[in-house]
Motif scaffolding. Structure first.
Motif, PDB file in Angstrom:
ATOM      1  N   GLY A  33       0.216   4.433  -1.381  1.00  0.00           N
ATOM      2  CA  GLY A  33       2.082   4.652  -1.326  1.00  0.00           C
ATOM      3  C   GLY A  33       2.145   4.812   0.140  1.00  0.00           C
ATOM      4  O   GLY A  33       3.210   4.383   0.887  1.00  0.00           O
ATOM      5  N   GLY A  34       1.185   5.474   1.173  1.00  0.00           N
ATOM      6  CA  GLY A  34       1.049   5.635   2.582  1.00  0.00           C
ATOM      7  C   GLY A  34       1.285   4.188   3.534  1.00  0.00           C
ATOM      8  O   GLY A  34       1.452   4.029   4.216  1.00  0.00           O
ATOM      9  N   TRP A  35       0.300   2.999   3.330  1.00  0.00           N
ATOM     10  CA  TRP A  35       0.299   2.126   3.423  1.00  0.00           C
ATOM     11  C   TRP A  35       1.311   1.168   3.172  1.00  0.00           C
ATOM     12  O   TRP A  35       1.855   0.582   4.003  1.00  0.00           O
ATOM     13  N   SER A  36       1.965   1.479   2.188  1.00  0.00           N
ATOM     14  CA  SER A  36       3.219   0.734   1.567  1.00  0.00           C
ATOM     15  C   SER A  36       4.154   0.875   2.435  1.00  0.00           C
ATOM     16  O   SER A  36       5.070   0.441   2.403  1.00  0.00           O
ATOM     17  N   LEU A  37       4.406   2.451   2.761  1.00  0.00           N
ATOM     18  CA  LEU A  37       5.297   2.325   3.957  1.00  0.00           C
ATOM     19  C   LEU A  37       6.266   2.021   4.841  1.00  0.00           C
ATOM     20  O   LEU A  37       6.991   1.657   4.941  1.00  0.00           O
ATOM     21  N   LEU A  38       4.865   0.820   4.905  1.00  0.00           N
ATOM     22  CA  LEU A  38       5.214  -0.322   6.623  1.00  0.00           C
ATOM     23  C   LEU A  38       5.859  -1.137   5.832  1.00  0.00           C
ATOM     24  O   LEU A  38       6.568  -1.765   6.038  1.00  0.00           O
ATOM     25  N   GLU A  39       5.722  -1.815   4.619  1.00  0.00           N
ATOM     26  CA  GLU A  39       6.516  -2.865   3.651  1.00  0.00           C
ATOM     27  C   GLU A  39       8.038  -1.941   4.224  1.00  0.00           C
ATOM     28  O   GLU A  39       8.838  -2.963   3.575  1.00  0.00           O
ATOM     29  N   PHE A  40       7.885  -1.287   3.607  1.00  0.00           N
ATOM     30  CA  PHE A  40       9.458  -0.516   3.228  1.00  0.00           C
ATOM     31  C   PHE A  40       9.726  -0.481   4.400  1.00  0.00           C
ATOM     32  O   PHE A  40      11.235  -1.396   4.786  1.00  0.00           O
ATOM     33  N   ALA A  41       9.660  -0.100   5.963  1.00  0.00           N
ATOM     34  CA  ALA A  41      10.406  -0.211   6.888  1.00  0.00           C
ATOM     35  C   ALA A  41      10.163  -1.678   7.389  1.00  0.00           C
ATOM     36  O   ALA A  41      11.511  -1.681   8.095  1.00  0.00           O
ATOM     37  N   GLY A  86      -4.718  -2.561   4.644  1.00  0.00           N
ATOM     38  CA  GLY A  86      -4.932  -1.392   4.249  1.00  0.00           C
ATOM     39  C   GLY A  86      -4.385  -0.960   2.331  1.00  0.00           C
ATOM     40  O   GLY A  86      -5.065  -0.486   2.424  1.00  0.00           O
ATOM     41  N   VAL A  87      -3.503  -1.736   2.469  1.00  0.00           N
ATOM     42  CA  VAL A  87      -3.401  -2.075   0.714  1.00  0.00           C
ATOM     43  C   VAL A  87      -4.547  -2.162  -0.188  1.00  0.00           C
ATOM     44  O   VAL A  87      -5.274  -1.680  -1.210  1.00  0.00           O
ATOM     45  N   LEU A 148      -0.817  -4.857  -7.368  1.00  0.00           N
ATOM     46  CA  LEU A 148       0.427  -5.279  -6.451  1.00  0.00           C
ATOM     47  C   LEU A 148       1.610  -5.853  -6.291  1.00  0.00           C
ATOM     48  O   LEU A 148       2.103  -5.523  -5.158  1.00  0.00           O
ATOM     49  N   ALA A 149       2.007  -6.188  -6.891  1.00  0.00           N
ATOM     50  CA  ALA A 149       3.499  -6.720  -7.928  1.00  0.00           C
ATOM     51  C   ALA A 149       4.193  -5.159  -7.680  1.00  0.00           C
ATOM     52  O   ALA A 149       4.831  -5.343  -6.892  1.00  0.00           O
ATOM     53  N   LEU A 150       3.925  -4.386  -8.150  1.00  0.00           N
ATOM     54  CA  LEU A 150       4.467  -2.897  -8.765  1.00  0.00           C
ATOM     55  C   LEU A 150       4.825  -2.131  -7.596  1.00  0.00           C
ATOM     56  O   LEU A 150       5.803  -1.860  -6.938  1.00  0.00           O
ATOM     57  N   ARG A 151       3.969  -2.156  -6.290  1.00  0.00           N
ATOM     58  CA  ARG A 151       4.071  -1.892  -5.465  1.00  0.00           C
ATOM     59  C   ARG A 151       4.903  -2.599  -3.969  1.00  0.00           C
ATOM     60  O   ARG A 151       5.194  -1.513  -3.587  1.00  0.00           O
ATOM     61  N   SER A 152       4.499  -3.265  -4.252  1.00  0.00           N
ATOM     62  CA  SER A 152       5.388  -4.881  -3.828  1.00  0.00           C
ATOM     63  C   SER A 152       6.607  -4.435  -3.606  1.00  0.00           C
ATOM     64  O   SER A 152       7.840  -4.234  -3.313  1.00  0.00           O
TER      65      SER A 152
END
Length: 607
Positions: A33-41, A86-87, A148-152
């Motif tokens: 989730g920490g790496w995925s915050l960049l995708e949120f941004a 990172g993901v 991967l799909a759920l995280r995205s």
């Protein structure tokens, strides 16, 4: 504390097993989730920067400002690319432990099956190999794709919804309801889709297992005249598979509607609501930014997730459900039949089953339990259809190690049917067939019995390969003993040796039967069933072969072709329709008029 109730659906069982797995990997989930915050941004900045570029830049007459906002939107892709690396690095922390755990479960289940001797479906060994290899890889790849799909979707949706709220909270009133409705409809299809997927896979596996059993038992099916029954069973499996496929397709249509509601309806509603939104203060840049969120972020992520869940997700649930449930490794049982088996017997015997039973009449050690019957029929009935007259009617029969039973009767009296039921080729319509003290369905037929039909199977190859067909590991000295005992020496000499090429067309019917009898003499199966397997031999050759088989440990049932077979047997079963009489040959000459008639007729038949 009350016991937890067993979930009734595959999804419920998988969810129950997944909770402790995920709790044990909370750290890996947090890092992911920490790496995925960049995708949120990146998602948030993408739509918001487009809106600001229009409202504060190009529409306000400030081109540099507009370009600066667009440059910010483009630059947000750089940290997102770093996040992808990172993901994938953290993904292995969730995926590989799942596969390793599934392989351990499949291996434990295979050991449990081997130690208890239970068999299901198409066989424990092939099912376990499939779980360790194919099914565990399906679960691994499906789980990786789902993560991967759920995280995205989660972080992209959060970024898009946060961006819409920042542009105008009114946008959420238009966009969120169809999203929730479509996702809810899609989730509602998951349990029935998983059930239909399971039904389809089960029907497919049943059809494949039936085809495998049929291919392995072609000779037995032909010998027992069970071709029509086998075809009918195959047609029933095919109809079940087709029905499961049609049901699966109907639910797939419902899922397509759900995808349309959550994937296409928000943009359509936003377009229809544009006049109202503009009257309530929505700017042109905010409207374009909203479409950017829907078209380039939220829509693709949602479509990818639902498509993956709809295809690989259902398959993943079904496959994982096959691994659910506790697996224990019991202490291997020691069947009583194994107590009397020779310790120095040949290799290739089934675990817990004797390769060669003790010789008949061998005294049992004090305190040792007697070996169970080699084969039993307990009140067995059989008919070739629901309205057909029974061929066997509540027949009881017991064969113990060392027994020699001849079955006689007129044509059509049910002798071959009896052989087929005892061999497990036909399933009785009533009663029970038992081998070695256990229900016949729990044991591998080829490890317990050898069935020789009147027309035996001989294949192109060598005579050595044909004789070793049921026991490939047989030693040369055992082959030589079999050749001498059965009387195969003239065949070996005529062909040019055991390793000379053998063309089945060059063998006479009697030579074919001698090869099959040699094969039976060499096998370690404790039960031999000869269905007129010596009909093409002359009386002297028949007597020699039967004496050789009588010297082999185990029980023998012979569908007699001549009176000599009945005279050589210790017991004779006379069949006349559903009426049967059993006794020694001498007893039956006094008790059975049919046996006296058959004996007189055979004795008057030349050869």
């Amino acid at each position: 504390m009350p016991a937890e109730r067993e979930p009734r659906t595959a999804l419920g069982r998988v969810t129950r097993e997944a909770r402790p797995f995920l709790r044990a990997r909370t750290g890996a989930i947090v890092r992911l989730g920490g790496w995925s915050l960049l995708e949120f941004a990146q998602t948030f900045v993408g739509g918001f920067a487009v809106a600001r570029a229009l409202d504060d830049g190009f529409l306000a007459g400030s081109t540099p400002t507009g370009l600066a906002w667009l440059a910010l939107a483009a630059s947000a892709a750089l940290p997102a690319a770093l996040a992808t690396r990172g993901v994938f690095a953290r993904l292995a922390d969730l995926v590989e432990p799942l596969r390793d755990g599934l392989v351990r479960r499949a291996s434990a289940r295979a050991l449990h099956t081997a130690l208890t001797g239970t068999r299901t479906g198409g066989g424990a060994s092939t099912g376990s190999v499939s779980q360790v290899t194919h099914q565990s890889e399906i679960a691994r790849d499906g789980w990786a794709g789902l993560v991967l799909a759920l995280r995205s979707f989660v972080f992209t949706a959060a970024g898009a919804l946060a961006g819409l709220a920042a542009l105008s909270p009114l946008l959420l009133l238009v966009v969120v309801p169809p999203l929730v409705l479509g996702i809810g409809l899609f989730l509602a299809t998951l349990p029935p889709m998983a059930a239909r997927q399971r039904d389809y896979l089960g029907a497919d596996e049943d059809f494949a297992a039936h085809a495998g059993r049929t291919a392995a038992a072609l000779r037995d099916i032909a010998a027992a005249g069970a071709a029509d029954r086998t075809v009918a069973e195959a047609e029933a499996h095919a109809r079940r598979q087709a029905a499961a496929a049609r049901s699966l397709a109907r639910w797939a249509a419902v899922r397509i509607v759900a995808l349309a509601v959550c994937g296409r309806l928000p943009a359509l509603l936003l377009l229809l609501a544009t006049p109202w939104l503009m009257r309530n203060g929505l700017t042109g840049g905010a409207l374009v930014g909203a479409f950017t969120y829907l078209g380039h972020s939220l829509g693709p992520a949602l479509h990818a997730l639902l498509t993956l869940v709809g295809t690989a997700g259902g398959r993943l649930v079904v496959v994982l459900d096959r691994f659910t449930g506790p697996v224990r490794l019991p202490v291997p049982p020691v069947p009583a039949a194994a107590a009397g088996a020779r310790e120095d017997g040949p290799a290739g015997t089934l675990d817990g089953l004797p390769g060669r039973s003790p010789k008949a009449g061998r005294p049992q050690a004090p305190g040792r339990r007697p070996a169970p019957a080699t084969a039993e029929l307990r009140s067995v009935s059989f008919a070739y259809g629901p309205a057909a007259r029974p061929v066997l009617d509540r027949l009881d029969l017991t064969l113990r190690p060392g027994d020699r039973l001849a079955v006689v009767g007129p044509s059509g009296s049910g002798k071959s049917t009896l052989a087929a039921v005892l061999a497990g080729v036909e399933t009785p319509t009533g009663g029970e067939v038992r081998w070695l003290g256990r229900p016949a369905r729990e044991l591998a037929p080829t490890a317990v019995r050898t069935l020789l039909p009147q027309t035996p199977y001989v294949f192109s190859g060598t005579l050595r390969e044909n004789l070793r067909y049921l026991r490939p590991e047989a030693r040369d000295r055992e082959l030589a003993a079999t050749v001498a005992a059965i009387g195969l020496d003239p065949v070996v000499e005529r062909l040019g040796g055991l390793d000379a090429p053998l063309d089945p067309r060059r063998l006479s019917p009697g030579e074919r039967q001698l090869v099959a009898l040699g094969r039976a003499h060499l096998t370690t199966a404790p039960l031999l069933i000869l269905d007129e397997a010596t009909s093409e031999l002359d009386p002297a050759a028949e007597a020699r072969a039967e004496r050789a088989l009588a010297g082999r440990a185990g029980a023998v049932l012979i569908i007699a072709h001549r009176i000599g077979s009945a005279d050589r047997a210790a017991r004779v079963l006379v069949m006349d329709g559903t009426r049967t009489v059993e006794g020694t040959p001498a007893e039956l000459l006094d008790r059975s008029a049919l046996f006296r008639d058959l004996a007189g007729r055979w004795s008057r038949t030349p050869g």
